[in-house]
Design a protein around this motif. Sequence first.
Motif, short mmCIF file in Angstrom:
data_model
loop_
_atom_site.label_atom_id
_atom_site.label_comp_id
_atom_site.label_asym_id
_atom_site.label_seq_id
_atom_site.Cartn_x
_atom_site.Cartn_y
_atom_site.Cartn_z
N ALA A 61 0.82 -1.21 0.00
CA ALA A 61 0.00 0.00 0.00
C ALA A 61 0.85 1.26 0.00
CB ALA A 61 -0.94 -0.01 1.20
N VAL A 62 1.91 1.28 0.83
CA VAL A 62 2.80 2.44 0.88
C VAL A 62 3.49 2.64 -0.46
CG1 VAL A 62 4.92 3.35 1.92
CG2 VAL A 62 3.16 2.34 3.37
N LEU A 63 3.96 1.56 -1.06
CA LEU A 63 4.63 1.67 -2.36
C LEU A 63 3.67 2.13 -3.44
CD1 LEU A 63 6.80 -1.57 -2.16
CD2 LEU A 63 7.63 0.79 -2.08
N THR A 64 2.43 1.67 -3.39
CA THR A 64 1.43 2.12 -4.36
C THR A 64 1.19 3.62 -4.24
OG1 THR A 64 0.32 -0.03 -4.40
CG2 THR A 64 -0.99 1.88 -5.07
N ALA A 65 1.01 4.10 -3.02
CA ALA A 65 0.77 5.53 -2.81
C ALA A 65 2.00 6.35 -3.16
CB ALA A 65 0.36 5.78 -1.36
N ALA A 66 3.18 5.87 -2.74
CA ALA A 66 4.42 6.61 -3.00
C ALA A 66 4.73 6.69 -4.49
CB ALA A 66 5.58 5.95 -2.26
N GLY A 67 4.39 5.64 -5.21
CA GLY A 67 4.60 5.67 -6.65
C GLY A 67 3.63 6.56 -7.38
N THR A 68 2.44 6.71 -6.82
CA THR A 68 1.42 7.56 -7.44
C THR A 68 1.68 9.03 -7.19
OG1 THR A 68 -0.23 5.79 -7.16
CG2 THR A 68 -1.07 8.02 -7.56
N ARG A 69 2.19 9.37 -6.00
CA ARG A 69 2.44 10.78 -5.66
C ARG A 69 3.78 11.20 -6.26
NH1 ARG A 69 0.14 14.40 -2.81
NH2 ARG A 69 -1.25 12.94 -1.75
N ARG A 70 3.72 11.81 -7.43
CA ARG A 70 4.93 12.21 -8.15
C ARG A 70 5.25 13.67 -7.85
NH1 ARG A 70 3.90 10.18 -14.15
NH2 ARG A 70 1.88 11.15 -13.72
N HIS B 8 7.14 12.84 2.38
CA HIS B 8 7.33 12.10 1.13
C HIS B 8 8.28 12.88 0.23
CE1 HIS B 8 6.37 9.70 -2.40
NE2 HIS B 8 5.96 10.77 -3.04
N VAL B 9 9.51 12.39 0.12
CA VAL B 9 10.54 13.06 -0.67
C VAL B 9 10.84 12.22 -1.91
CG1 VAL B 9 12.90 13.95 -0.70
CG2 VAL B 9 11.53 14.12 1.39
N ARG B 10 10.43 12.70 -3.08
CA ARG B 10 10.73 12.05 -4.35
C ARG B 10 11.92 12.76 -4.98
NH1 ARG B 10 6.91 8.62 -7.18
NH2 ARG B 10 8.41 8.80 -8.88
N THR B 11 13.06 12.09 -5.05
CA THR B 11 14.24 12.72 -5.62
C THR B 11 14.09 12.96 -7.12
OG1 THR B 11 15.29 10.54 -5.88
CG2 THR B 11 15.76 11.77 -3.86
#
Length: 528
Positions: A475-484, A490-493
Amino acid sequence: MTWEAGADLVVVGSGVAGLTAALDAAAAGLRTVVVTKDGIGEGSTRWAQGGVAVVLGDIAGDSLEAHVADTLGAGGGLNELAAVDTVVRGGPDAVRRLRERGALFDARGARLERTREGGHSALRVVHAGGDATGAEIERALVEAARSEGLTVLDGHVAVDALRDAAGRVVGLSVLDGDGRAGMLRAPAVLLASGGYGQLYASTTNPATATGDGVALALRAGATASDLEFVQFHPTVLWSGPGSDTAGRRPLVTEAVRGEGAVLRDRTGYAFMAAVHERADLAPRDVVAAAITRRMIETGTDCVYLDATGLDGFARRFPTVHASCAAVGIDPATDPIPVTPAAHYACGGVVADTDGRTGVPGLYAAGEVARTGLHGANRLASNSLLEGLVVGERAVRAVLADRGLAALSAPVEPTPALPVADRTVVQRAMTTCAGIGRDATGLATASDAIEAATVTAAPVGRAGVEDAALTLLAQAVLTAAGTRRETRGCHVRTDFPDRDDVHQRASLPIRLDGSGRPMVVADALVGAA
């Protein structure tokens, strides 16, 4: 089932939210049963060092409105204003009732002492035992529970919420320490089981924090949200090269910085002054990310918290002092080596500030719940506050909802669940989904967990926990991948900027027909 019992309310978890609710429910005449995996008082609450953020009206320049503003400022634009206002305004009465139950906060005369923590604009955090607030709160609630004769089913893990043919919760299935199954029939189940810090190899959380409540709620048809926002505490004690950094790590409370300690790199440079206007008292997401960047830039495994200028460190922070002494550090003369570690889940089961979820008969309070208070990043010391306030309000909701539906026969849940070895899950999440994430890493973590996943019926506590961690990781990976974008915790490099035009909304997660987490694009949880 090997045994069956009945109750009016089943509370899962014995931390601040769970025991507050259970005591109120019992006082209101509800037959109440508390289910907890370990002994009563062994959850996350006892490890909370900092305190309770609350405005009591005796600090010049502070106000409820300022506390609301600070909470919104830390939350990255995803807080719900109504939830923030409700919890903050409920704080003074909740703390008063807690004190009536025997909690002893640090005071000078009749006035409670106050400190300041990151993100706060005023001295408003009350504390106990210097840096042992959670332990004192838990002590008081456990003593009250024993005094009132509260029924506690310890050594039992909650497996699934039992639902009838209409989807309403009608009880809870559990396993005892020997793996024997049982069923508690009840028209209301309150989840107060804490967060999912054990998704990561290094965390401030106890071994109980395996996301069981969120997983149980998702399987019952509830919605979760903000799961990608895992708050990493900036400062846990680093014990040196070759030390065991897995499992629960000693926390160095944010209040140390609130009293004047300064973060420095290995050269002695106080780097936070160049990062944020509040320097070392910036919100936690800012400080944790800055520490991580500085460690990468300097090629080191830690930074240093310089508290050598603080008077009476051992008296003010006895828990931290003892942890430091255990590894040969004297904070009076030695800078404290620290690193970030997984700390607090800002997201969870979507619930209102009365604890109601989208599933009739299922309630949630505390870290397991996403009420809208925290948004994308929790303001320091708002967690114990939320547990106190929502724990009380949830009982009032249960009382108000009584009699809405008759208790009917449960439909047996599916016994087999996807489960991966937790070491595989923790390694993948720590390496690829900690502070600083990108699409490649998130996909790598997902593939690793998928390859290790089998379908099996959980056997005992470890099996239930592993199944929960597997589902939470997905679930965390699904949400983290969706939030670009990068927002709060949530830090997306690969997407370093915040996108308020397209992504200023929470991502609801539900299970699809095959039991896999998915983002519900047409049911966004609104932001203030």
